[in-house]
Design an enzyme around this catalytic site. Sequence first.
Site, PDB file in Angstrom:
ATOM      1  CE  LYS A  49       0.214   3.006  -2.272  1.00 54.30           C
ATOM      2  NZ  LYS A  49      -0.915   2.187  -2.763  1.00 54.30           N
ATOM      3  NE  ARG A  62      -9.202   3.992  -2.604  1.00 51.05           N
ATOM      4  CZ  ARG A  62      -9.052   2.966  -1.776  1.00 51.05           C
ATOM      5  NH1 ARG A  62     -10.091   2.208  -1.469  1.00 51.05           N
ATOM      6  NH2 ARG A  62      -7.891   2.695  -1.257  1.00 51.05           N
ATOM      7  NE  ARG A 102      -3.168   8.176  -3.790  1.00 54.13           N
ATOM      8  CZ  ARG A 102      -3.042   7.433  -2.684  1.00 54.13           C
ATOM      9  NH1 ARG A 102      -2.254   7.819  -1.714  1.00 54.13           N
ATOM     10  NH2 ARG A 102      -3.711   6.313  -2.565  1.00 54.13           N
ATOM     11  NE  ARG A 104      -8.613   2.863   3.416  1.00 57.52           N
ATOM     12  CZ  ARG A 104      -7.555   3.082   2.654  1.00 57.52           C
ATOM     13  NH1 ARG A 104      -6.362   2.649   3.020  1.00 57.52           N
ATOM     14  NH2 ARG A 104      -7.680   3.735   1.517  1.00 57.52           N
TER      15      ARG A 104
END
Length: 211
Positions: free
Chosen positions: A13, A166, A88, A155
């Site tokens: 994205k 996730r 989300r 990250r």
Amino acid sequence: MNLILLGAPGAGKGTLAAILIEKMGVPSISTGNILREAIKNGTDLGRKAKAFMDEGKLVPDELVIGLLKARVAEPDCSKGYILDGFPRTIPQAEELDRIAKIDCALSLEVPDEVIAQRMSGRRVCLKCGATYHIENFPPKAEGICDACGDPIVIRADDKPEVVQSRLATYHETTEPLVGYYRAQGKLKAIDGTQGIENTVKFAAEALGIEV
Ligand code: ADP
Ligand code: ADP
Ligand code: ZN
């Protein structure tokens, strides 16, 4: 045009958003980048968000909805924007429908098996938000952001065990948004597995814009 990018963590994205802002002349808004910046700056928002993000859980709706509302009210959003990572949850989508007219939700379809390779090679610049991949999209100088010269890093939530969490959160809580926007007639889905160039091409075709 107000565009939403949907897709699993690591679907591409942010990478697509960075290319589309040039072609569409509107800013992109990454709630993840805003939250990471808040953590880096030690703000109140950052302190509240950090524990959720470190565990691969979603930050509570009221926090992200508040920051999103403030961001879209800024002058550079007056001609439209690309949302990367928001909404989300269904309540976030419902709240967004109350404050904005969404033209299209573009879903990047990438199976979970591909996500692991994407995440293990992802490197990000915490200063400007640029995203790289050690194999698929390396920076010109190893370890250095092309855009701003800062070091690029892994990250904290791209560790394999957090990625699994996730992905589970994505399937349970975020994927239902595909049906939400399909029911509104706004969903466009594209194959996100075919490399960055093809993904941009498929996106442009779906959106009816020039590449
Ligand atoms: P990715 O690019 O892998 O999809 P993001 O940078 O968009 O990840 O988000 C990183 C983390 O920030 C998420 O795992 C979540 O904890 C938090 N976050 C970002 N956007 C939202 C949102 N809209 N609602 C709740 N949490 C969010
Ligand atoms: P998201 O914002 O959905 O979490 P990113 O844009 O950060 O995803 O992409 C995840 C990783 O995969 C990054 O390292 C990026 O360079 C790489 N990537 C993005 N799009 C593609 C693609 N179409 N093909 C191969 N690798 C990609
Ligand atoms: Zn940078």
